[in-house]
Design a protein around this motif. Sequence first.
Motif, mmCIF file in Angstrom:
data_model
loop_
_atom_site.group_PDB
_atom_site.id
_atom_site.type_symbol
_atom_site.label_atom_id
_atom_site.label_comp_id
_atom_site.label_asym_id
_atom_site.label_seq_id
_atom_site.Cartn_x
_atom_site.Cartn_y
_atom_site.Cartn_z
ATOM 1 N N ASP A 14 44.153 40.271 32.239
ATOM 2 C CA ASP A 14 45.372 39.596 32.875
ATOM 3 C C ASP A 14 46.542 39.640 31.981
ATOM 4 N N ARG A 18 50.366 41.471 31.883
ATOM 5 C CA ARG A 18 51.483 40.655 31.785
ATOM 6 C C ARG A 18 52.344 41.063 30.526
ATOM 7 N N PRO A 83 52.662 35.403 29.494
ATOM 8 C CA PRO A 83 52.025 34.627 30.556
ATOM 9 C C PRO A 83 52.746 34.000 31.582
ATOM 10 N N ALA A 87 53.061 39.026 37.386
ATOM 11 C CA ALA A 87 51.890 40.153 37.269
ATOM 12 C C ALA A 87 52.378 41.316 37.906
ATOM 13 N N PRO A 90 49.832 43.066 41.259
ATOM 14 C CA PRO A 90 49.266 41.933 42.149
ATOM 15 C C PRO A 90 48.065 42.592 42.909
ATOM 16 N N SER A 137 42.368 35.613 43.035
ATOM 17 C CA SER A 137 43.052 36.302 41.542
ATOM 18 C C SER A 137 44.007 35.934 40.796
ATOM 19 N N TRP A 139 46.180 37.291 39.188
ATOM 20 C CA TRP A 139 47.194 38.081 39.087
ATOM 21 C C TRP A 139 48.052 38.625 40.373
ATOM 22 N N ASP A 141 50.019 37.684 42.594
ATOM 23 C CA ASP A 141 51.027 36.877 42.889
ATOM 24 C C ASP A 141 51.968 37.456 44.242
ATOM 25 N N ARG A 289 48.214 31.623 36.141
ATOM 26 C CA ARG A 289 48.324 32.523 34.913
ATOM 27 C C ARG A 289 48.677 31.994 33.562
ATOM 28 N N THR A 292 44.540 31.548 30.292
ATOM 29 C CA THR A 292 44.101 32.838 29.845
ATOM 30 C C THR A 292 42.882 32.560 29.197
#
Length: 633
Positions: A14, A18, A83, A87, A90, A137, A139, A141, A289, A292
């Motif tokens: 992730d 990014r 971050p 993302a 996605p 998930s 990521w 988005d 997000r 992490t």
Amino acid sequence: MTTPTAHDSLSRLDLALRALAHHAGRAEADAVPAVRAALITPHIVRLLPEAGALTAPAPFTGGPDGWWTLPADTDLSHDTAAPSGPAPYPALVTIGSTEAGDLVLLNLARTPAVLLDGSTSQISEVCTCLALELALSPWADGVEIVTVGFGDDLPSLPTPQPITHTHHAAHALRDLNERLLEAHQMPNALHPPYVVLCASPLDTATAAEFANVIARAHTLPVTLIAPADAAAAHFPRTVLLDASQTGPQHLHPAATDIRLQRLEHTAYQQIITTLHGAGRHTGPAKPARQQTDARPAGITSGPLPATSPNPRNSTSFSALPAAGDPASPHLPSTGTRNRTPGQTQHTPGPHEREPAPLTVPAPATAPPEPGHHPGTDRAVPDDPHAPEIRVLGPVEVTGVPATGHGPRSAQLAALLYFRPGRNADTLCTDMDPANPWSTTTLNARLQGLRRALGNDPSGHPYVPRRTSGDAPYRLAPAVRCDWTRFLNLTEHALTQGPTGLPDLEEALALVRGRPFGTRPLPWAQPHQQEMITRIVHTAHTVATHRTPPGPHHNLTAARHAIATGLDTDDSAELLYRDWIRIEDAAGNRPGLHTAIARIQHLTHSLDAPLQPETQHLIHQLLHTAGHERQPKP
């Protein structure tokens, strides 16, 4: 040395994705590189780019067989801004695992169709797994997730990405056509992926229409996941997998063999229970997000398995939440609410209440004119299952979360309900007069609201898509509102004397506090004042009928009405006089003094004299000899 775990690698993926997008932006690249798949092991993360993308972008380096590699010792700590960015992929979702147990993820945004052989139940297991992972998930988005023929309980789950369910593929196809038209009206906007997961077989005509629509969806990434029977002939570029097969099978886009990920019924029920339990958690939710260092997408804790997982229950390598782990950071919190719809809550008598914050007194509380509905002329809709907008307290909307963008989306829904037919510029200004929204923000919030509210039984969205650029924004007529119900209950009951008490008390039960909350947007302030006026008048009417001796005498109900009214407007002097009369009727001298002290404190704080009626009532009751008054039932 600490052994890396599965969630460490997913977190690194992730953050690395990014960071990749962040570096591409600083290099003024037109877009991030196209990626087909990803592979995750306990030690490294790999990306497979589309053919022709030869140079690996930072923080990745070139690897074997055209894969880009993020070595385990790569330091991502310097990418502090990454971050907070969007993302870049996605629709990247776990499709299965290798013989070694490594996770293989497929980028659905680069895949027009994933077609599945097997029975309906086997295909449902695969589709359910994909839908839940996309919804959870960190990521994914903005991904739009539509399920067809399965998962009718999925939209009720408190997931970061909402899921829309429809019973028929034709309804999903109609929504996709409307979404495509909307995307064509904004050719320069970035549109999130649209994923249709269908477990029931498609007929030939519907499959052909899906293929035609997806072929025209140039600016909108669309993926159809469906049975292969009728669809295979219409999708020359497709991923074909066998949902009935438990052993390895070849995944062409990733150039590797996988065991297909699926979710059996028992594991599904465990996850559903976990999600609903997490939805009742009262702690503040953090943006996914930014987590992490936590378990990405709720993956099962511990290292990835060294051998192949059980082929009939592959949740051990799935990026789905571990059942029974309500502390998973990706199971969102809904926050604390004063009262949820349909929940009964004890309201103490006014004499039990602590002084509330003081506000400027409301205007005179004369009853609104019969037949006039302040704020809206809508009638009560016929669909009892339609979403409801609740404005008799902090704004809430059925299906819209209380975290993230949820509160603003709820306010947008209220704006569309009370002021339909506005254009984009007006809506953007109404939502933030100081810093008006951009059209992109407006459309993003509308898409989120559309997903949250879902479709009616006929498959039409409760937030209709516009058919042209100058079409007004609106909600479907079936959408309900607690204010409209309040009006319908009170309009005639206020003139019916004691016989109207059941409707009046039912209406007051809808009130959760100050309408639109304590900080309404400017457009809502006139509506708020009209609502306060009617609520105060309704509470006064109930107390008037419930306080005197007789067949309708009920001091508990009278106190409850006054408490509700003062929750709405704690400066309504009319209600304080009612409260004083209630405590006098009960023979409750301490309660009487409490009520008098509250109104005197209020007027002193506002530097305003008591109204003559209040002064006369207090003088009359305080000068009645206490020994002559006996407690009354």
